[in-house]
Design a protein around this motif. Structure first.
Motif, PDB file in Angstrom:
ATOM      1  N   CYS A  14       0.739  -1.101   0.567  1.00 41.36           N
ATOM      2  CA  CYS A  14       0.810   0.361   0.152  1.00 41.36           C
ATOM      3  C   CYS A  14       0.432   1.243  -0.090  1.00 41.36           C
ATOM      4  CB  CYS A  14      -0.968   0.188   1.069  1.00 41.36           C
ATOM      5  SG  CYS A  14      -2.116  -1.165   0.952  1.00 41.36           S
ATOM      6  N   SER A  15       2.058   1.393   0.954  1.00 41.39           N
ATOM      7  CA  SER A  15       2.915   2.645   0.946  1.00 41.39           C
ATOM      8  C   SER A  15       3.981   2.647  -0.627  1.00 41.39           C
ATOM      9  CB  SER A  15       3.668   2.058   1.597  1.00 41.39           C
ATOM     10  OG  SER A  15       2.995   2.277   3.268  1.00 41.39           O
ATOM     11  N   ILE A  16       3.814   1.736  -0.902  1.00 37.61           N
ATOM     12  CA  ILE A  16       4.490   2.086  -2.455  1.00 37.61           C
ATOM     13  C   ILE A  16       3.372   1.850  -3.697  1.00 37.61           C
ATOM     14  CG2 ILE A  16       5.769   0.072  -4.306  1.00 37.61           C
ATOM     15  CD1 ILE A  16       6.940  -1.518  -2.158  1.00 37.61           C
ATOM     16  N   THR A  17       2.729   1.765  -3.527  1.00 39.31           N
ATOM     17  CA  THR A  17       1.106   1.691  -4.368  1.00 39.31           C
ATOM     18  C   THR A  17       1.123   3.484  -4.138  1.00 39.31           C
ATOM     19  OG1 THR A  17      -0.002   0.011  -4.015  1.00 39.31           O
ATOM     20  CG2 THR A  17      -1.092   2.312  -5.342  1.00 39.31           C
ATOM     21  N   ALA A  18       0.248   4.175  -2.830  1.00 35.46           N
ATOM     22  CA  ALA A  18       0.581   5.419  -2.648  1.00 35.46           C
ATOM     23  C   ALA A  18       1.831   5.970  -2.834  1.00 35.46           C
ATOM     24  CB  ALA A  18       0.105   5.904  -0.976  1.00 35.46           C
ATOM     25  N   ALA A  19       3.096   5.634  -2.934  1.00 33.08           N
ATOM     26  CA  ALA A  19       4.250   6.365  -3.364  1.00 33.08           C
ATOM     27  C   ALA A  19       4.428   6.900  -4.914  1.00 33.08           C
ATOM     28  CB  ALA A  19       5.090   5.818  -3.019  1.00 33.08           C
ATOM     29  N   ILE A  20       3.465   6.099  -5.721  1.00 35.84           N
ATOM     30  CA  ILE A  20       3.240   6.444  -6.786  1.00 35.84           C
ATOM     31  C   ILE A  20       3.474   7.245  -7.235  1.00 35.84           C
ATOM     32  CG2 ILE A  20       3.454   5.213  -8.905  1.00 35.84           C
ATOM     33  CD1 ILE A  20       4.479   2.315  -7.725  1.00 35.84           C
ATOM     34  N   LYS A  21       1.826   6.984  -6.114  1.00 42.40           N
ATOM     35  CA  LYS A  21       0.475   7.674  -6.934  1.00 42.40           C
ATOM     36  C   LYS A  21       0.212   9.410  -6.584  1.00 42.40           C
ATOM     37  CE  LYS A  21      -4.661   8.347  -6.618  1.00 42.40           C
ATOM     38  NZ  LYS A  21      -5.703   7.964  -6.101  1.00 42.40           N
ATOM     39  N   TYR A  22       0.493   9.389  -5.367  1.00 44.20           N
ATOM     40  CA  TYR A  22       1.375  10.786  -5.080  1.00 44.20           C
ATOM     41  C   TYR A  22       2.171  11.619  -4.636  1.00 44.20           C
ATOM     42  CZ  TYR A  22      -3.525  10.415  -3.568  1.00 44.20           C
ATOM     43  OH  TYR A  22      -4.413   9.696  -2.898  1.00 44.20           O
ATOM     44  N   GLU A  23       3.627  10.164  -5.258  1.00 38.60           N
ATOM     45  CA  GLU A  23       4.733  10.991  -5.712  1.00 38.60           C
ATOM     46  C   GLU A  23       6.007  11.402  -4.271  1.00 38.60           C
ATOM     47  OE1 GLU A  23       5.197  14.131  -8.724  1.00 38.60           O
ATOM     48  OE2 GLU A  23       3.911  13.112 -10.235  1.00 38.60           O
ATOM     49  N   ILE A  24       5.605  10.137  -2.963  1.00 36.43           N
ATOM     50  CA  ILE A  24       5.744  10.181  -2.152  1.00 36.43           C
ATOM     51  C   ILE A  24       6.734   9.107  -1.652  1.00 36.43           C
ATOM     52  CG2 ILE A  24       5.276  10.448   0.098  1.00 36.43           C
ATOM     53  CD1 ILE A  24       2.787  11.032  -0.719  1.00 36.43           C
ATOM     54  N   PRO A  25       8.214   9.068  -1.189  1.00 34.71           N
ATOM     55  CA  PRO A  25       8.995   8.196  -1.325  1.00 34.71           C
ATOM     56  C   PRO A  25       8.232   7.531   0.366  1.00 34.71           C
ATOM     57  CG  PRO A  25      10.202  10.035  -1.091  1.00 34.71           C
ATOM     58  CD  PRO A  25       8.873  10.090  -0.884  1.00 34.71           C
ATOM     59  N   ALA A  26       7.679   6.077  -0.847  1.00 34.52           N
ATOM     60  CA  ALA A  26       7.507   4.703   0.352  1.00 34.52           C
ATOM     61  C   ALA A  26       7.971   5.335   1.432  1.00 34.52           C
ATOM     62  CB  ALA A  26       7.731   3.878  -0.558  1.00 34.52           C
ATOM     63  N   ASN A  27       9.317   4.668   1.119  1.00 35.29           N
ATOM     64  CA  ASN A  27      10.072   4.827   2.589  1.00 35.29           C
ATOM     65  C   ASN A  27      10.024   5.725   3.680  1.00 35.29           C
ATOM     66  OD1 ASN A  27      11.985   6.601   1.133  1.00 35.29           O
ATOM     67  ND2 ASN A  27      13.813   6.178   2.889  1.00 35.29           N
ATOM     68  N   ILE A  28       9.513   6.447   3.397  1.00 39.64           N
ATOM     69  CA  ILE A  28       9.239   8.205   4.367  1.00 39.64           C
ATOM     70  C   ILE A  28       7.931   8.008   4.977  1.00 39.64           C
ATOM     71  CG2 ILE A  28       8.266  10.618   4.510  1.00 39.64           C
ATOM     72  CD1 ILE A  28      11.719  10.099   3.593  1.00 39.64           C
ATOM     73  N   LEU A  29       7.092   7.211   3.954  1.00 35.91           N
ATOM     74  CA  LEU A  29       5.442   6.561   4.769  1.00 35.91           C
ATOM     75  C   LEU A  29       5.403   5.490   5.717  1.00 35.91           C
ATOM     76  CD1 LEU A  29       3.258   7.512   1.180  1.00 35.91           C
ATOM     77  CD2 LEU A  29       3.278   8.350   3.161  1.00 35.91           C
ATOM     78  N   LEU A  30       6.386   4.448   5.498  1.00 29.57           N
ATOM     79  CA  LEU A  30       7.102   3.850   6.075  1.00 29.57           C
ATOM     80  C   LEU A  30       6.885   4.124   7.923  1.00 29.57           C
ATOM     81  CD1 LEU A  30       7.768   0.620   3.537  1.00 29.57           C
ATOM     82  CD2 LEU A  30       6.143   0.983   5.014  1.00 29.57           C
ATOM     83  N   ALA A  31       7.888   4.693   7.072  1.00 29.81           N
ATOM     84  CA  ALA A  31       9.005   5.584   8.768  1.00 29.81           C
ATOM     85  C   ALA A  31       8.007   6.276   9.433  1.00 29.81           C
ATOM     86  CB  ALA A  31      10.162   6.268   8.239  1.00 29.81           C
ATOM     87  N   ILE A  32       7.083   6.706   8.668  1.00 25.89           N
ATOM     88  CA  ILE A  32       6.017   7.416   9.475  1.00 25.89           C
ATOM     89  C   ILE A  32       5.083   6.421  10.676  1.00 25.89           C
ATOM     90  CG2 ILE A  32       4.293   9.416  10.064  1.00 25.89           C
ATOM     91  CD1 ILE A  32       5.812  10.550   7.546  1.00 25.89           C
ATOM     92  N   ALA A  33       4.889   5.814   9.252  1.00 26.86           N
ATOM     93  CA  ALA A  33       3.669   5.063  10.612  1.00 26.86           C
ATOM     94  C   ALA A  33       4.165   3.829  10.931  1.00 26.86           C
ATOM     95  CB  ALA A  33       3.069   4.569   9.010  1.00 26.86           C
ATOM     96  N   GLU A  34       5.891   3.618  11.725  1.00 31.45           N
ATOM     97  CA  GLU A  34       6.357   3.002  12.327  1.00 31.45           C
ATOM     98  C   GLU A  34       6.697   3.896  13.448  1.00 31.45           C
ATOM     99  OE1 GLU A  34      10.316   0.381  13.215  1.00 31.45           O
ATOM    100  OE2 GLU A  34       9.602   0.660  10.935  1.00 31.45           O
ATOM    101  N   LYS A  35       6.822   4.431  13.236  1.00 30.54           N
ATOM    102  CA  LYS A  35       7.041   6.308  14.485  1.00 30.54           C
ATOM    103  C   LYS A  35       6.131   5.977  15.209  1.00 30.54           C
ATOM    104  CE  LYS A  35       9.647   8.634  16.829  1.00 30.54           C
ATOM    105  NZ  LYS A  35      10.213   8.111  17.963  1.00 30.54           N
ATOM    106  N   GLU A  36       5.269   6.904  14.142  1.00 36.20           N
ATOM    107  CA  GLU A  36       3.984   7.044  15.374  1.00 36.20           C
ATOM    108  C   GLU A  36       2.654   6.615  15.634  1.00 36.20           C
ATOM    109  OE1 GLU A  36       2.807  10.510  15.597  1.00 36.20           O
ATOM    110  OE2 GLU A  36       4.531  10.660  14.339  1.00 36.20           O
ATOM    111  N   GLY A  37       2.961   5.208  15.001  1.00 36.70           N
ATOM    112  CA  GLY A  37       2.126   4.007  15.370  1.00 36.70           C
ATOM    113  C   GLY A  37       0.855   3.643  15.782  1.00 36.70           C
ATOM    114  N   GLY A  38       0.099   4.828  14.561  1.00 37.19           N
ATOM    115  CA  GLY A  38      -1.413   4.935  15.433  1.00 37.19           C
ATOM    116  C   GLY A  38      -1.972   3.967  14.260  1.00 37.19           C
ATOM    117  N   LYS A  39      -4.004   3.923  15.121  1.00 33.85           N
ATOM    118  CA  LYS A  39      -3.810   2.573  14.541  1.00 33.85           C
ATOM    119  C   LYS A  39      -5.306   3.166  13.581  1.00 33.85           C
ATOM    120  CE  LYS A  39      -2.861  -0.236  18.317  1.00 33.85           C
ATOM    121  NZ  LYS A  39      -1.858  -0.494  18.160  1.00 33.85           N
ATOM    122  N   PRO A  40      -5.881   2.105  12.841  1.00 38.93           N
ATOM    123  CA  PRO A  40      -6.248   2.646  11.562  1.00 38.93           C
ATOM    124  C   PRO A  40      -7.927   3.100  12.021  1.00 38.93           C
ATOM    125  CG  PRO A  40      -6.103   0.445  11.356  1.00 38.93           C
ATOM    126  CD  PRO A  40      -5.715   0.611  12.194  1.00 38.93           C
TER     127      PRO A  40
END
Length: 90
Positions: A14-40
């Motif tokens: 999902c992060s890779i898909t979003a990264a491509i669609k929105y031109e955001i580095p996937a590793n940045i999205l994954l790092a933020i999600a891991e660090k923040e630890g939020g829930k759906p």
């Protein structure tokens, strides 16, 4: 994929898909999600009256600036749901 649990594999896809669609580095999205630890679907109220939203715990304080670009809390929450929450089956 590498030896990752199925839910983690889905988050990576999902992060890779979003990264491509929105031109955001996937590793940045994954790092933020891991660090923040939020829930759906999670909305956490902060002492200053703002909220941290979803898996990335995006702070609603930024929405006033982002509204110039048509980004609302609902659109942000939908985006999170689409790319990080719904696709993981949560």
């Amino acid at each position: 994929m590498v030896d990752l649990p199925p839910d983690m594999q889905e988050q990576v896809v999902c992060s890779i898909t979003a990264a491509i669609k929105y031109e955001i580095p996937a590793n940045i999205l994954l790092a933020i999600a891991e660090k923040e630890g939020g829930k759906p679907g999670q909305w956490v109220r902060n002492s200053n009256g703002t909220h941290d939203v979803g898996s990335l715990q995006f702070n609603t304080a930024y929405l006033q600036d982002l509204s110039r670009y048509g980004i609302t809390a609902a659109k942000w929450a939908d985006w999170l749901e689409e790319w990080f929450d719904a696709k993981t089956g949560n």
